[in-house]
Scaffold this motif. Structure first.
Motif, mmCIF file in Angstrom:
data_model
loop_
_atom_site.group_PDB
_atom_site.id
_atom_site.type_symbol
_atom_site.label_atom_id
_atom_site.label_comp_id
_atom_site.label_asym_id
_atom_site.label_seq_id
_atom_site.Cartn_x
_atom_site.Cartn_y
_atom_site.Cartn_z
ATOM 1 N N LEU A 127 -28.226 91.689 17.599
ATOM 2 C CA LEU A 127 -27.704 90.737 16.481
ATOM 3 C C LEU A 127 -27.581 89.269 16.308
ATOM 4 C CD1 LEU A 127 -24.343 92.951 14.828
ATOM 5 C CD2 LEU A 127 -26.765 93.065 14.497
ATOM 6 N N THR A 128 -27.936 88.245 15.688
ATOM 7 C CA THR A 128 -28.195 87.629 16.150
ATOM 8 C C THR A 128 -26.681 86.999 15.624
ATOM 9 O OG1 THR A 128 -28.063 86.612 13.747
ATOM 10 C CG2 THR A 128 -30.137 86.863 14.871
ATOM 11 N N ALA A 129 -26.246 84.840 16.370
ATOM 12 C CA ALA A 129 -25.081 84.863 16.542
ATOM 13 C C ALA A 129 -24.115 84.722 14.774
ATOM 14 C CB ALA A 129 -24.997 83.637 16.697
ATOM 15 N N LYS A 130 -25.019 85.044 13.577
ATOM 16 C CA LYS A 130 -24.967 85.359 12.559
ATOM 17 C C LYS A 130 -24.623 86.911 11.657
ATOM 18 C CE LYS A 130 -25.370 79.877 11.270
ATOM 19 N NZ LYS A 130 -25.682 79.278 12.746
ATOM 20 N N GLU A 131 -25.607 86.817 12.043
ATOM 21 C CA GLU A 131 -24.938 88.429 12.285
ATOM 22 C C GLU A 131 -23.126 89.371 12.648
ATOM 23 O OE1 GLU A 131 -29.911 89.605 11.059
ATOM 24 O OE2 GLU A 131 -29.025 90.254 13.225
ATOM 25 N N PHE A 132 -23.542 89.245 14.347
ATOM 26 C CA PHE A 132 -22.418 89.479 14.560
ATOM 27 C C PHE A 132 -20.894 89.264 13.634
ATOM 28 C CE2 PHE A 132 -19.194 90.568 17.710
ATOM 29 C CZ PHE A 132 -19.239 91.157 17.643
ATOM 30 N N ASP A 133 -20.777 87.072 13.238
ATOM 31 C CA ASP A 133 -19.936 86.686 13.310
ATOM 32 C C ASP A 133 -19.625 87.684 11.699
ATOM 33 O OD1 ASP A 133 -19.499 85.158 14.973
ATOM 34 O OD2 ASP A 133 -20.486 83.503 14.447
ATOM 35 N N LEU A 134 -20.282 87.845 10.936
ATOM 36 C CA LEU A 134 -20.478 87.834 9.276
ATOM 37 C C LEU A 134 -20.294 89.681 9.032
ATOM 38 C CD1 LEU A 134 -20.652 88.299 6.721
ATOM 39 C CD2 LEU A 134 -23.462 88.709 7.085
ATOM 40 N N MET A 135 -20.896 90.249 10.432
ATOM 41 C CA MET A 135 -20.278 91.947 10.892
ATOM 42 C C MET A 135 -18.721 92.015 11.250
ATOM 43 S SD MET A 135 -21.145 94.372 9.386
ATOM 44 C CE MET A 135 -20.457 96.129 9.582
ATOM 45 N N GLU A 136 -18.992 90.612 11.898
ATOM 46 C CA GLU A 136 -16.911 91.130 12.878
ATOM 47 C C GLU A 136 -16.011 90.753 11.697
ATOM 48 O OE1 GLU A 136 -14.279 88.900 15.647
ATOM 49 O OE2 GLU A 136 -16.332 88.289 16.486
ATOM 50 N N LEU A 137 -16.681 90.014 10.725
ATOM 51 C CA LEU A 137 -14.753 88.878 9.443
ATOM 52 C C LEU A 137 -14.735 90.499 8.622
ATOM 53 C CD1 LEU A 137 -14.014 87.233 7.602
ATOM 54 C CD2 LEU A 137 -16.101 86.605 6.518
ATOM 55 N N LEU A 138 -15.946 91.399 8.232
ATOM 56 C CA LEU A 138 -15.853 92.224 7.333
ATOM 57 C C LEU A 138 -15.528 93.467 7.981
ATOM 58 C CD1 LEU A 138 -19.721 92.573 6.025
ATOM 59 C CD2 LEU A 138 -17.643 91.660 4.625
ATOM 60 N N MET A 139 -15.773 93.529 9.509
ATOM 61 C CA MET A 139 -14.940 94.850 9.684
ATOM 62 C C MET A 139 -14.027 94.317 10.279
ATOM 63 S SD MET A 139 -17.986 96.036 12.290
ATOM 64 C CE MET A 139 -17.426 97.811 12.925
ATOM 65 N N ARG A 140 -13.211 93.536 10.007
ATOM 66 C CA ARG A 140 -11.590 92.804 10.322
ATOM 67 C C ARG A 140 -10.956 93.141 9.425
ATOM 68 N NH1 ARG A 140 -10.197 91.411 15.122
ATOM 69 N NH2 ARG A 140 -11.947 90.609 16.707
ATOM 70 N N ASN A 141 -11.654 93.376 7.855
ATOM 71 C CA ASN A 141 -10.911 93.208 7.022
ATOM 72 C C ASN A 141 -11.242 93.880 5.772
ATOM 73 O OD1 ASN A 141 -9.431 90.369 7.404
ATOM 74 N ND2 ASN A 141 -11.626 90.134 8.045
ATOM 75 N N PRO A 142 -11.693 95.145 6.229
ATOM 76 C CA PRO A 142 -12.024 96.362 5.288
ATOM 77 C C PRO A 142 -11.945 96.365 4.457
ATOM 78 C CG PRO A 142 -10.940 97.318 6.947
ATOM 79 C CD PRO A 142 -11.221 95.859 7.406
ATOM 80 N N GLY A 143 -12.061 96.443 3.218
ATOM 81 C CA GLY A 143 -11.617 96.162 1.706
ATOM 82 C C GLY A 143 -11.860 95.489 0.953
ATOM 83 N N ARG A 144 -11.911 93.968 1.991
ATOM 84 C CA ARG A 144 -11.625 92.916 1.123
ATOM 85 C C ARG A 144 -13.269 92.424 0.702
ATOM 86 N NH1 ARG A 144 -8.986 87.189 3.575
ATOM 87 N NH2 ARG A 144 -9.972 85.546 1.705
ATOM 88 N N VAL A 145 -13.513 91.792 -0.569
ATOM 89 C CA VAL A 145 -14.810 91.275 -0.717
ATOM 90 C C VAL A 145 -14.312 90.034 -0.825
ATOM 91 C CG1 VAL A 145 -15.894 91.661 -3.204
ATOM 92 C CG2 VAL A 145 -14.691 93.459 -3.014
ATOM 93 N N TYR A 146 -15.959 89.631 -0.444
ATOM 94 C CA TYR A 146 -15.975 87.606 -0.556
ATOM 95 C C TYR A 146 -17.052 87.374 -1.051
ATOM 96 C CZ TYR A 146 -13.580 87.915 4.250
ATOM 97 O OH TYR A 146 -12.388 88.005 4.721
#
Length: 234
Positions: A154-173
């Motif tokens: 994953l690129t740096a931004k792909e990783f950061d984006l996925m980490e954000l989503l996985m840390r906050n499951p169910g939260r819609v951004y």
């Protein structure tokens, strides 16, 4: 939860840093001059301080030296100057790290995580470890990703984006939220940037990218990580 003090006389910059750090799960307080930095540091129990070099009343170097009289809290100096002499002055005043403006917000967040980790002040959420849901797994310390037992680049931004989503499951951004958090408050780009990165994440991590289980769309709102993959949208 790590508690961070941000002090800079540029109020727009402070607002942007505060927004991004709070979305990383930190508790953030702010100030706007050197005297306020010392007062807040004395009154509060902070795990890290972001301190601008050039500020009204007293500058960051003096503020840092005064803070060092009563606290060993980690300090990152923020400055528009990049000369080695200024860095040495900052370190001699007691700063632990130094970042030159303008900076990438991802770099700042990485410096914050690293310094908290070294100081032992990071809370569980920032301490690294493995995030997983279904067949998707992220090692936040090593910044590595897996699809089942296969490592995925994953690129740096792909990783950061996925980490954000996985840390906050169910939260819609919303896409605007994601641009602010992942790309930084100064990023000027089309919302399609987010769409492209979400598509790439689905292609790399979902078993069926055309019918994703986890990286989901809330139509008309934004994106979220589903922790109930059986309830797919129709």
């Amino acid at each position: 939860m790590a508690k961070i003090l941000v002090v800079d006389d540029e109020q727009v910059l402070v607002k942007g840093i505060k927004f991004n750090l709070e979305h990383e799960g930190y508790q953030v307080e702010v100030g706007y001059d050197g005297e306020q930095a010392v007062e807040l540091a004395r009154e509060g129990s902070f795990d890290l301080i972001l301190l601008d070099l050039m500020m009204p009343k007293i500058d960051g170097l003096q503020a840092c030296m005064r803070i060092r009289e009563f606290s060993n809290v980690p300090v990152i100096m923020l400055t528009a100057k990049g000369e080695d002499a200024d860095k040495l002055m900052g370190f001699e005043s007691g700063a632990d790290d130094y970042i030159t403006k303008p900076f990438n917000i991802l770099e700042l967040k990485a410096r914050v995580r690293a310094l908290l980790r070294r100081s032992g002040a990071a809370g569980q959420k920032q301490s690294g470890g493995v995030l997983s849901i279904g067949h998707i797994r992220l090692d936040t310390g090593e910044r590595a990703a897996w699809k089942g037992d296969k490592m995925v680049e994953l690129t740096a931004k792909e990783f950061d984006l996925m980490e954000l989503l996985m840390r906050n499951p169910g939260r819609v951004y919303s896409r605007e939220n994601l641009l602010n958090v992942v790309w930084g408050y100064e990023y000027i780009g089309d919302y399609r940037t987010v769409d492209v990165h979400v598509r790439r994440l689905r292609e790399k991590l979902e078993l069926d990218p055309a019918n994703p289980e986890y990286i989901r769309t809330k139509w008309g709102v934004g994106y979220f990580l589903s922790n109930r993959p059986e309830e797919r949208e129709r």
